[in-house]
Design a protein around this motif. Structure first.
Motif, PDB file in Angstrom:
ATOM      1  N   HIS A 233      38.461  27.398  36.693  1.00  0.00           N
ATOM      2  CA  HIS A 233      37.955  28.747  36.931  1.00  0.00           C
ATOM      3  C   HIS A 233      38.677  29.735  36.019  1.00  0.00           C
ATOM      4  O   HIS A 233      39.738  29.423  35.479  1.00  0.00           O
ATOM      5  N   ILE A 234      38.083  30.908  35.844  1.00  0.00           N
ATOM      6  CA  ILE A 234      38.729  31.891  34.978  1.00  0.00           C
ATOM      7  C   ILE A 234      39.936  32.493  35.693  1.00  0.00           C
ATOM      8  O   ILE A 234      40.022  32.491  36.922  1.00  0.00           O
TER       9      ILE A 234
ATOM     10  N   ASP B  91      34.476  33.784  42.415  1.00  0.00           N
ATOM     11  CA  ASP B  91      33.826  32.558  41.969  1.00  0.00           C
ATOM     12  C   ASP B  91      33.150  31.984  43.214  1.00  0.00           C
ATOM     13  O   ASP B  91      33.824  31.636  44.188  1.00  0.00           O
ATOM     14  N   VAL B  92      31.825  31.901  43.204  1.00  0.00           N
ATOM     15  CA  VAL B  92      31.082  31.557  44.420  1.00  0.00           C
ATOM     16  C   VAL B  92      30.727  30.070  44.518  1.00  0.00           C
ATOM     17  O   VAL B  92      29.927  29.680  45.369  1.00  0.00           O
ATOM     18  N   ARG B  93      31.343  29.247  43.677  1.00  0.00           N
ATOM     19  CA  ARG B  93      31.126  27.801  43.780  1.00  0.00           C
ATOM     20  C   ARG B  93      31.923  27.228  44.947  1.00  0.00           C
ATOM     21  O   ARG B  93      32.796  27.878  45.511  1.00  0.00           O
ATOM     22  N   ASP B  94      31.639  25.972  45.298  1.00  0.00           N
ATOM     23  CA  ASP B  94      32.400  25.321  46.365  1.00  0.00           C
ATOM     24  C   ASP B  94      33.838  25.096  45.883  1.00  0.00           C
ATOM     25  O   ASP B  94      34.139  25.170  44.683  1.00  0.00           O
ATOM     26  N   ALA B  95      34.718  24.825  46.822  1.00  0.00           N
ATOM     27  CA  ALA B  95      36.152  24.708  46.527  1.00  0.00           C
ATOM     28  C   ALA B  95      36.449  23.611  45.505  1.00  0.00           C
ATOM     29  O   ALA B  95      37.321  23.776  44.647  1.00  0.00           O
TER      30      ALA B  95
ATOM     31  N   ILE C  25      38.916  34.514  42.451  1.00  0.00           N
ATOM     32  CA  ILE C  25      39.200  34.055  43.814  1.00  0.00           C
ATOM     33  C   ILE C  25      37.977  33.284  44.295  1.00  0.00           C
ATOM     34  O   ILE C  25      36.845  33.696  44.063  1.00  0.00           O
ATOM     35  N   ASN C  26      38.226  32.169  44.947  1.00  0.00           N
ATOM     36  CA  ASN C  26      37.118  31.344  45.427  1.00  0.00           C
ATOM     37  C   ASN C  26      36.565  31.894  46.736  1.00  0.00           C
ATOM     38  O   ASN C  26      37.258  31.957  47.746  1.00  0.00           O
TER      39      ASN C  26
END
Length: 102
Positions: free
Chosen positions: A31-32, A20-24, A36-37
């Motif tokens: 998230h699904i 998951d490439v969004r910010d923390a 992993i962030n």
């Protein structure tokens, strides 16, 4: 090599590299499962070298994931990168489990 897969056709698994490439902060709001962030600004050769196998990439809706896929493909053109289209919003709308962190 970048391919696309609709989030509704995807089954998350612990064995898969789901990024998951969004910010923390956005990641923590939902998230699904098994994602992993890895915020887009942290993607680099070192991270790729520490990861084996295909990488499944998503964000909230798809825009950031598309950019992340292009970056990962540029860093390692022979790696299979799968853009999970629809992102977390699509997963939530489809009734997939969403993990929220306090």
């Amino acid at each position: 090599m970048i391919t696309k897969l609709a989030i509704t056709d995807f089954t998350p698994s612990q064995e898969l590299n789901i990024w998951d490439v969004r910010d923390a902060k956005s990641y923590a709001t939902g998230h699904i499962q098994y994602a992993i962030n890895h915020p887009i600004d942290t993607l680099n050769d070192t991270l790729l070298a520490q990861t084996t196998g295909d990488i499944y990439v998503l964000c909230g809706g798809g825009t950031k994931a598309k950019r992340a896929c292009a970056l990962l493909d540029e860093l390692q053109p022979n790696r299979k990168i799968i853009h999970l289209t629809g992102g977390t919003r699509g997963a939530k709308a489809a009734g997939m489990p969403i993990i929220e962190e306090a």
